[in-house]
Design a protein around this motif. Structure first.
Motif, PDB file in Angstrom:
ATOM      1  N   PRO A 104       0.130  10.632   0.984  1.00 29.30           N
ATOM      2  CA  PRO A 104       1.464  10.078   1.229  1.00 29.30           C
ATOM      3  C   PRO A 104       2.413  10.494   0.105  1.00 29.30           C
ATOM      4  CG  PRO A 104      -0.233   8.392   1.417  1.00 29.30           C
ATOM      5  CD  PRO A 104      -0.892   9.602   0.829  1.00 29.30           C
ATOM      6  N   ARG A 105       3.683  10.516   0.405  1.00 27.41           N
ATOM      7  CA  ARG A 105       4.665  10.851  -0.622  1.00 27.41           C
ATOM      8  C   ARG A 105       4.821   9.675  -1.575  1.00 27.41           C
ATOM      9  NH1 ARG A 105       6.764  12.972   4.187  1.00 27.41           N
ATOM     10  NH2 ARG A 105       6.949  15.256   4.159  1.00 27.41           N
ATOM     11  N   VAL A 106       4.382   9.872  -2.794  1.00 22.25           N
ATOM     12  CA  VAL A 106       4.426   8.836  -3.820  1.00 22.25           C
ATOM     13  C   VAL A 106       4.918   9.474  -5.117  1.00 22.25           C
ATOM     14  CG1 VAL A 106       2.550   7.469  -2.831  1.00 22.25           C
ATOM     15  CG2 VAL A 106       2.020   9.264  -4.480  1.00 22.25           C
ATOM     16  N   PRO A 107       5.355   8.664  -6.088  1.00 23.83           N
ATOM     17  CA  PRO A 107       5.741   9.231  -7.393  1.00 23.83           C
ATOM     18  C   PRO A 107       4.609  10.040  -8.004  1.00 23.83           C
ATOM     19  CG  PRO A 107       6.455   6.952  -7.226  1.00 23.83           C
ATOM     20  CD  PRO A 107       5.609   7.215  -6.010  1.00 23.83           C
ATOM     21  N   VAL A 146      -4.686   1.119   5.364  1.00 23.62           N
ATOM     22  CA  VAL A 146      -4.840   1.003   3.912  1.00 23.62           C
ATOM     23  C   VAL A 146      -3.738   1.786   3.203  1.00 23.62           C
ATOM     24  CG1 VAL A 146      -6.305   1.623   1.951  1.00 23.62           C
ATOM     25  CG2 VAL A 146      -7.307   0.563   3.984  1.00 23.62           C
ATOM     26  N   LEU A 147      -3.454   2.987   3.667  1.00 23.72           N
ATOM     27  CA  LEU A 147      -2.397   3.793   3.040  1.00 23.72           C
ATOM     28  C   LEU A 147      -1.055   3.072   3.074  1.00 23.72           C
ATOM     29  CD1 LEU A 147      -3.233   7.355   4.456  1.00 23.72           C
ATOM     30  CD2 LEU A 147      -3.813   6.424   2.210  1.00 23.72           C
ATOM     31  N   GLY A 193       5.495   1.638  -1.929  1.00 23.84           N
ATOM     32  CA  GLY A 193       6.439   2.664  -1.509  1.00 23.84           C
ATOM     33  C   GLY A 193       6.025   3.465  -0.306  1.00 23.84           C
ATOM     34  N   VAL A 194       4.886   3.114   0.322  1.00 24.37           N
ATOM     35  CA  VAL A 194       4.399   3.843   1.499  1.00 24.37           C
ATOM     36  C   VAL A 194       4.481   2.921   2.713  1.00 24.37           C
ATOM     37  CG1 VAL A 194       2.485   5.085   2.568  1.00 24.37           C
ATOM     38  CG2 VAL A 194       2.839   5.219   0.087  1.00 24.37           C
ATOM     39  N   GLY A 195       5.311   3.254   3.658  1.00 25.74           N
ATOM     40  CA  GLY A 195       5.420   2.453   4.869  1.00 25.74           C
ATOM     41  C   GLY A 195       4.437   2.886   5.933  1.00 25.74           C
ATOM     42  N   LYS A 196       4.461   2.180   7.059  1.00 22.85           N
ATOM     43  CA  LYS A 196       3.513   2.483   8.136  1.00 22.85           C
ATOM     44  C   LYS A 196       3.724   3.890   8.700  1.00 22.85           C
ATOM     45  CE  LYS A 196       2.736  -2.293   9.647  1.00 22.85           C
ATOM     46  NZ  LYS A 196       2.818  -3.252  10.780  1.00 22.85           N
ATOM     47  N   GLY A 228       0.173  -5.008  -7.703  1.00 21.88           N
ATOM     48  CA  GLY A 228       0.411  -3.783  -8.447  1.00 21.88           C
ATOM     49  C   GLY A 228      -0.495  -3.613  -9.650  1.00 21.88           C
ATOM     50  N   THR A 229      -1.231  -4.674 -10.020  1.00 25.30           N
ATOM     51  CA  THR A 229      -2.180  -4.568 -11.132  1.00 25.30           C
ATOM     52  C   THR A 229      -3.345  -3.670 -10.720  1.00 25.30           C
ATOM     53  OG1 THR A 229      -1.643  -6.808 -11.870  1.00 25.30           O
ATOM     54  CG2 THR A 229      -3.683  -5.855 -12.699  1.00 25.30           C
TER      55      THR A 229
END
Length: 546
Positions: free
Chosen positions: A534-537, A512-513, A518-521, A447-448
């Protein structure tokens, strides 16, 4: 007189000169030629000779500089070995000079020694300082008038260092990625006892000779003026001992925070928009002996330096018996642990580029005098304890000893290394498999986001920040060599991290996505096929280029 400074690149225990670094040897030789009145001076990276882009025969003097004393894996360039440099010089129709570490004490992974006085195809072997030899050669016009053992003075260096700055314009990584190595002093405070058994610093230079802060600052000013924005104060055995009190009386002198602050404040004053300011070596015994002054110096390095800085501790081994036989810095593991805590407590917080501001690194040398099975058992035991205590160390470097002439190790050669070959291999595996991954996850958790990674020109599957001991980042999506990207850490290797280059592109693909937080296959594949993010915050939308 036309002079070419041929840079075959150098790597010494106290000084880097392999791209993206621009070492001191070629820069000072360039400055010396200008100071002596050469009509033309050209800095020539060895790649440009290999590719045929530069014809050295048009010069009157060709100065070849090379020498690798601390071999490693280089992503930025391939250093010239001594045989290649001698071949190039022998084919040139000019007066030739061999300089750098190779001329002073040989070159190679198992040490080396030059012939006593002559090398075929070389007119002058600069066993002293190559810049002093170049100045005399250009001034006098004849190799016979040159003393190959002459050393330059601090006063001479004041001029050479400033006049050598324009060499940076010809560096292969100029202007964005070149990082200029800076010298603050030569010699070692441990000259009183002869220094470490394998180190060339004391046999070659003896007692420390400090450059005044003003001289280093003027050098930086000149480099900054020609476009250099990255600097490393790396040419010294211990940055914490710069202008320390008690040199010549004790091998653990009291650090001088005022002098160190004057130096770094001056650098930042004349280079206000610098991008990188890092350091290198430090003696952990000095830090442990003087924690109050050392803490103040660490604060200076954080205040004026840039994140990702590393001070490399020359531990070499935790086996106290072997340490005594080799006259090493450290007397006990507790000294090293105290030094780690001093540095990490000040510099362990994360900076703008994703890296902690200042952390220690540990250096180990294999093949020391008197080592045996117990030595490696002890080192493994202490490293396990280091991990269990939760101490933060940026990296561990394990290398084989290089027995150079003039050192105590030079009399022993590689016999201790040969006797313990299997133990050495086992210890390196232990560090890579059981220690390095833990320390790396501790410094760079998933996450860094690492800022300003440069895709390696020679190995574009990797990217790194430009600075001291940058983390190798394996890219999970292709980017162009030399491109600058940010990277999201999503995995760890033994000595590298896996990163997704940011911003993410649609063509990077669903695999890669799917690694994004928070993004699954399923969501990754659907987003890829529909050409949407992708749906992300909301806060993470800047990670995407589509």
């Amino acid at each position: 007189m036309r002079v070419a400074i041929l840079d075959g690149y150098t790597d010494e225990p106290a000084g880097l000169g392999v791209p993206p670094y621009l070492g001191t040897h070629p820069r000072y030789a360039y400055g010396a030629a200008r100071a002596a009145g050469a009509t033309e001076v050209r800095y020539v990276p060895v790649e440009r000779v290999r590719s045929g882009d530069v014809d050295l025969n048009r010069f009157d003097v060709v100065v070849g500089i090379c020498g690798v004393h601390t071999p490693g894996k280089y992503l930025g360039a391939r250093p010239a070995d001594l045989s290649e440099m001698l071949r190039i010089l022998s084919e040139v129709d000019a007066v030739t000079v061999l300089g750098g570490p190779a001329a002073q004490s040989g070159h190679g992974r198992v040490g080396g020694e030059l012939p006593e006085t002559e090398v075929e195809g070389v007119d002058v072997i600069a066993r002293g300082d190559v810049e002093a030899v170049v100045y005399d050669l250009v001034s006098e016009g004849s190799p016979e008038a040159v003393d190959p053992d002459r050393r330059r003075s601090i006063e001479e260096l004041r001029e050479y260092s400033v006049k050598g700055a324009p060499a940076a314009r010809e560096h292969v990584d100029y202007p964005d990625a070149v990082i200029a190595e800076l010298e603050t002093y030569r010699g070692c405070p441990r000259f009183l006892s002869g220094g470490c058994s394998f180190c060339t610093e004391v046999p070659r230079y003896g007692e420390p000779e400090f450059r005044p802060p003003e001289d280093v600052v003027e050098e930086v000013k000149a480099l900054y003026k020609v476009g250099v924005r990255r600097f490393r104060v790396g040419r010294q055995p211990c940055v914490f001992s710069y202008m320390a009190e008690g040199i010549g009386e004790t091998e653990r002198p009291r650090p001088n925070p005022e002098a160190v602050e004057k130096l770094f404040r001056g650098i930042c004053t004349v280079a206000p928009d610098l991008v990188t300011l890092h350091v290198d070596n430090a003696n952990p015994a000095v830090i442990a002996e003087h924690p109050v002054e050392s803490r103040e110096i660490a604060k200076v390095l954080v205040r004026y330096g840039t994140p990702g800085n590393v001070v490399a501790f020359g531990v070499e081994t935790f086996d106290e018996r072997v340490a005594r036989k080799n006259n090493l810095n450290v007397e006990s593991k507790e000294e090293v642990f105290r030094a780690i805590e001093v540095v990490a407590s000040v510099g362990g917080y994360r900076g703008w580029n994703g890296m902690p501001y200042l952390l220690p690194g540990l250096n180990f040398v294999c093949g020391l005098i008197g080592e045996n099975r117990e030595r490696y058992r002890r080192d493994e035991e202490v490293l396990r304890e280091l991990v269990e205590r939760g101490l933060r160390v940026r990296r561990i470097n394990v290398r084989n000893v290089v027995p150079f002439p003039g050192t105590e190790m030079g009399e022993h050669g590689t016999k201790w290394l040969e006797r313990n070959r299997e133990r050495v291999a086992a210890f390196k595996r232990f560090v890579r498999e059981e220690v390095d991954p833990v320390l790396l996850r501790r410094v760079l958790p998933k996450g860094t986001v690492l800022r300003r990674l440069r895709v390696e020109p020679r190995e574009p599957e990797f990217a790194r920040q430009v600075g001291s001991y940058p983390v190798a980042c394996r890219l999970l999506a292709e980017r162009e060599p030399g491109e600058w990207v940010d990277g999201l850490v999503v995995g760890h290797g033994a000595r590298s991290v896996e990163v997704i280059p940011l911003p993410v592109r649609r063509e990077d693909g669903p695999d890669v996505l799917a690694k994004l937080p928070g993004v699954g296959k399923k969501e990754a594949l659907d987003a890829f096929l529909k050409g949407r993010r992708p749906r992300v915050p909301y806060a993470l939308r800047s990670w995407f280029a589509f």
